[in-house]
Design a protein around this motif. Structure first.
Motif, PDB file in Angstrom:
ATOM      1  N   GLU A   1      -4.059  -2.878   5.835  1.00 15.05           N
ATOM      2  CA  GLU A   1      -4.045  -2.373   4.462  1.00 15.05           C
ATOM      3  C   GLU A   1      -5.398  -1.780   4.086  1.00 15.05           C
ATOM      4  O   GLU A   1      -5.478  -0.738   3.428  1.00 15.05           O
ATOM      5  CB  GLU A   1      -3.664  -3.500   3.506  1.00 15.05           C
ATOM      6  N   SER A   2      -6.478  -2.447   4.477  1.00 19.69           N
ATOM      7  CA  SER A   2      -7.803  -1.930   4.158  1.00 19.69           C
ATOM      8  C   SER A   2      -8.033  -0.578   4.813  1.00 19.69           C
ATOM      9  O   SER A   2      -8.591   0.338   4.197  1.00 19.69           O
ATOM     10  CB  SER A   2      -8.877  -2.923   4.609  1.00 19.69           C
TER      11      SER A   2
ATOM     12  N   VAL B   1       0.834  -1.193   0.000  1.00 21.08           N
ATOM     13  CA  VAL B   1       0.000   0.000   0.000  1.00 21.08           C
ATOM     14  C   VAL B   1       0.872   1.248   0.000  1.00 21.08           C
ATOM     15  O   VAL B   1       1.789   1.384   0.809  1.00 21.08           O
ATOM     16  CB  VAL B   1      -0.918  -0.001   1.246  1.00 21.08           C
TER      17      VAL B   1
ATOM     18  N   LEU C   1      -6.156   2.284   3.079  1.00 22.94           N
ATOM     19  CA  LEU C   1      -6.814   2.702   1.849  1.00 22.94           C
ATOM     20  C   LEU C   1      -8.129   3.427   2.142  1.00 22.94           C
ATOM     21  O   LEU C   1      -8.520   4.330   1.400  1.00 22.94           O
ATOM     22  CB  LEU C   1      -7.053   1.495   0.948  1.00 22.94           C
TER      23      LEU C   1
ATOM     24  N   ILE D   1      -7.216   2.415  -5.973  1.00 23.07           N
ATOM     25  CA  ILE D   1      -8.573   2.832  -5.599  1.00 23.07           C
ATOM     26  C   ILE D   1      -9.342   3.257  -6.848  1.00 23.07           C
ATOM     27  O   ILE D   1      -8.964   4.219  -7.530  1.00 23.07           O
ATOM     28  CB  ILE D   1      -8.547   3.989  -4.584  1.00 23.07           C
TER      29      ILE D   1
ATOM     30  N   LEU E   1     -11.652  -0.674  -3.408  1.00 27.04           N
ATOM     31  CA  LEU E   1     -10.253  -0.966  -3.132  1.00 27.04           C
ATOM     32  C   LEU E   1      -9.778  -2.165  -3.939  1.00 27.04           C
ATOM     33  O   LEU E   1     -10.474  -3.184  -4.031  1.00 27.04           O
ATOM     34  CB  LEU E   1     -10.044  -1.243  -1.644  1.00 27.04           C
TER      35      LEU E   1
ATOM     36  N   GLN F   1      -7.066   6.889   3.018  1.00 30.61           N
ATOM     37  CA  GLN F   1      -6.644   7.559   1.786  1.00 30.61           C
ATOM     38  C   GLN F   1      -7.867   7.937   0.941  1.00 30.61           C
ATOM     39  O   GLN F   1      -7.917   9.009   0.338  1.00 30.61           O
ATOM     40  CB  GLN F   1      -5.729   6.645   0.989  1.00 30.61           C
TER      41      GLN F   1
ATOM     42  N   THR G   1       0.594   4.975   0.696  1.00 32.46           N
ATOM     43  CA  THR G   1      -0.268   5.972   1.300  1.00 32.46           C
ATOM     44  C   THR G   1       0.377   7.346   1.209  1.00 32.46           C
ATOM     45  O   THR G   1       1.549   7.511   1.559  1.00 32.46           O
ATOM     46  CB  THR G   1      -0.534   5.630   2.778  1.00 32.46           C
TER      47      THR G   1
ATOM     48  N   HIS H   1      -5.520   7.287  -7.587  1.00 36.58           N
ATOM     49  CA  HIS H   1      -4.724   6.330  -6.814  1.00 36.58           C
ATOM     50  C   HIS H   1      -4.767   4.997  -7.536  1.00 36.58           C
ATOM     51  O   HIS H   1      -5.838   4.545  -7.946  1.00 36.58           O
ATOM     52  CB  HIS H   1      -5.280   6.185  -5.394  1.00 36.58           C
TER      53      HIS H   1
END
Length: 617
Positions: A501-502, A284, A505, A576, A521, A508, A286, A573
């Motif tokens: 990780e979830s 990920v 995101l 995303i 995601l 973000q 970020t 992103h």
């Protein structure tokens, strides 16, 4: 022969320990001795391989001067102040600089200070080169001695082949060979890169490519295989697992790149294959600055703060300098646990914990009116598909009306960013859970369409590893009770993502999303659940069976991330996707029919209607 080898190792170990107590004096003595020998050799060479014509008296006067200069400059450059490990490559620059300063100073003294040169200038220059070489040789020999002492005992350590001669492989081999207590002894390398076929790392030879695994096992007697490629995806790991099983090897792996970030690989990082390794690895990225811009100094409220996603949200949000973190949940024990995990104490007597039920409209409005949050993450929901199929009215009360209560309270309080946590089951839903979450997405979009509202969006992802009630938790419990492991269908596939990780995101997404959108995601490729069950069944002691139970009502064989008409577009992103959501007038959902499931399905498919703004009481 073995006992003699062990005696030598033990003696070297004792010498190494004693040397450590007198490290600096011993280093100085070795370096000065190297200079004495180097000058003697230089003079011997200068006078035709004989000492007969050499100025022996002056030689005796010069050597103390050279030794003193070496000590002086060695202290000045840090060579003798333990800045670097003895014999390490980091020490080379200081060693070369010290030798150059010593040689240069001696050359100047010989040229301008002494009335009569004690030794020829050529001997000074040659002696300087020889002195550097001898000092470096002492360090190299000592480094070899230490590596010999620290090498794992071949009688005790497990013989291991290492696939992957990249940075992960090099660090793994080095770490294992420099720790006498390492449980693993690397005996060979494998790599499919043609440029690495003649490589050797600390005496561990390259034995070929992946196709040469059988020959490497026969040659070395290895019993395990380390897959030293931290960036590998789940598909590649699964291939290596099958290959290891085929050759009777225990497969070991390194953590993913994101797990290793910030430290070098060591032997403690080598571990057994886990289910998470087979379910995908995501790196990920970020944008911390972007996140901090909308969170720093803000009052942030998280509903469902005691749940798997909510609690991790709270733990990560505190890193971004929020002014107040408000944790709301109806489960007092869950609030206790999340507060304890963040602050190390959980007295539950501080205003950051809020005991409330999102079904209670009046209570939620009171909380928002008093605390005035500026950013809201709505994670509270019922999520177990089979239960909600039996009790669809409960899904309506929590996931639809509860979400509407939070949305209306947020709009009244002037919330600037509202992030609704959704699920992939809301894409073309066929279950009560999916219906209720899709309706919540549409209600969020409706409030976001209001001119006075801030940014209201939803975030959609699939199964979360390690969350309560997840498939892995179920499988592990079944194995712990002796099995069998139950799988609904051999071909059922699911998307997976880890909790940290979830959440990264999700946070973000709040920075890049726009009102009325659902952000989806990227969770990599879907995973065959049967493969996960197979891995767990094989690793169980004793191995357990797998039982196929059949798909349950409302359950899909293959989950979808996007509904009909939604396009995978990623403008801001790479992980995303952003898609518009048709809004749903909240007035439509305030009354429930006698068939809750059918009613919620109808709301999912109802044409967008925002002819009036969402009603608030």
């Amino acid at each position: 022969m073995t006992s003699a080898s062990e005696s030598v190792r033990d003696w070297l170990d004792r010498v190494s320990t004693r040397f450590a107590r007198f490290a600096t004096p011993a280093r100085v003595l070795l370096d000065v001795s190297a200079w004495v020998v180097a000058i003697a050799i230089a003079i011997y060479l200068r006078f035709g391989l004989t000492f007969e014509d050499a100025p022996s008296l002056w030689y005796l006067k010069v050597t103390p001067i050279v030794g003193g200069l070496q000590i002086l400059f060695g202290l000045a450059t840090g060579l003798y102040r333990r800045r670097w490990r003895y014999g390490s490559f980091d020490e080379v620059a200081a060693l070369a600089l010290t030798a150059a300063l010593t040689t240069g100073t001696m050359y100047g003294l010989n040229e301008f200070y002494f009335e009569t040169r004690p030794i020829p200038q050529s001997a000074v220059l040659v002696g300087g080169v020889l002195g550097l070489m001898l000092m470096a040789a002492c360090r190299y020999v000592w480094r070899l001695v230490l590596e010999k002492v620290r090498r794992p005992d071949a009688r005790v350590a497990e013989k291991m082949l290492v696939y992957g001669a990249g940075e992960g492989g090099v660090q793994s081999v080095t770490a294992m060979l420099r720790n006498r207590d390492s449980p693993y002894l690397p005996v060979g390398l494998l790599d499919d890169d043609p440029g690495k076929q003649r490589l050797s790392i600390m005496g561990v030879p390259m034995l070929g490519r992946q196709a040469d695994l059988a020959r490497a096992v026969e040659r070395t007697g290895a019993t395990s295989l380390l897959f030293a490629v931290p960036s590998a995806d789940s598909k590649r790991i699964l291939e290596m697992r099958d290959l290891a099983v085929q050759h009777g090897l225990a497969l070991k792996v390194l953590p993913s790149v994101s797990e290793l970030f910030g430290h070098a690989v060591n032997e403690h990082d080598i571990r057994d294959l886990t289910e998470e390794d087979l379910l995908g690895r995501h790196q990920v990225e970020t944008d911390v600055a972007q996140i901090a811009d909308y969170l720093s100094g803000q009052r942030v409220l998280v509903t469902g703060a005691g749940g798997s996603i909510g609690s991790e949200l709270c733990r990560q949000l505190v890193q971004f300098g929020v002014a107040d973190l408000l944790m709301l949940d109806r489960d007092e024990s869950a609030l206790h646990q999340v507060q304890l995990s963040i602050s190390g104490r959980a007295m539950l007597d501080t205003p950051d914990t809020i005991l409330a039920d999102i079904r209670d409209e009046a209570r939620i409005r009171q909380v928002f009116a008093q605390r005035r949050p500026q950013v809201v993450f709505h994670a509270a929901a019922l999520k177990h598909l089979p239960l909600l199929e039996q009790y669809p009215d409960e899904a309506y009360k929590s996931n639809v009306l509860g979400s509407l209560n939070v949305l209306r309270a947020s709009e009244l309080a002037g919330v600037e960013v509202f992030v609704n946590i959704s699920t992939d089951k809301a894409a073309n839903p066929i279950s009560v859970l999916g219906y209720s979450k899709r309706v919540a997405e549409r209600l969020t979009a409706a409030v976001g369409a209001s001119a006075a509202a801030g940014t209201y969006l939803s975030v959609r992802f699939g199964n979360v590893l390690g969350s309560r009630g997840s498939v892995l938790t179920t499988f592990r419990n079944q194995v712990a009770h002796g099995g069998p492991i139950t799988v609904t269908d051999r071909n059922v596939m699911r998307y997976f993502i880890t909790i940290p990780e979830s959440v990264q995101l999700v946070i973000q997404a709040g920075a890049i999303g726009e009102s009325g959108e659902v952000l989806v995601l990227d969770m990599g490729e879907p995973i065959l659940i049967y493969d996960v069950a197979k891995t767990l069944a094989e690793q169980a002691d004793p191995p357990t069976d797998i039982v196929i139970t059949g798909l349950r009502p409302g359950e899909k064989l293959h989950e979808e991330l996007f509904g009909s008409g939604e396009i995978d577009e990623r403008p801001r992103h790479r992980l995303i996707s952003q898609a518009p959501v048709p809004p749903l007038d909240p007035a439509h959902v305030e009354q429930l029919s006698t068939d809750p499931a059918a009613q919620m399905l109808a709301w999912c498919n109802l044409s967008p209607d925002v002819s009036r703004e969402p009603q608030v009481q």
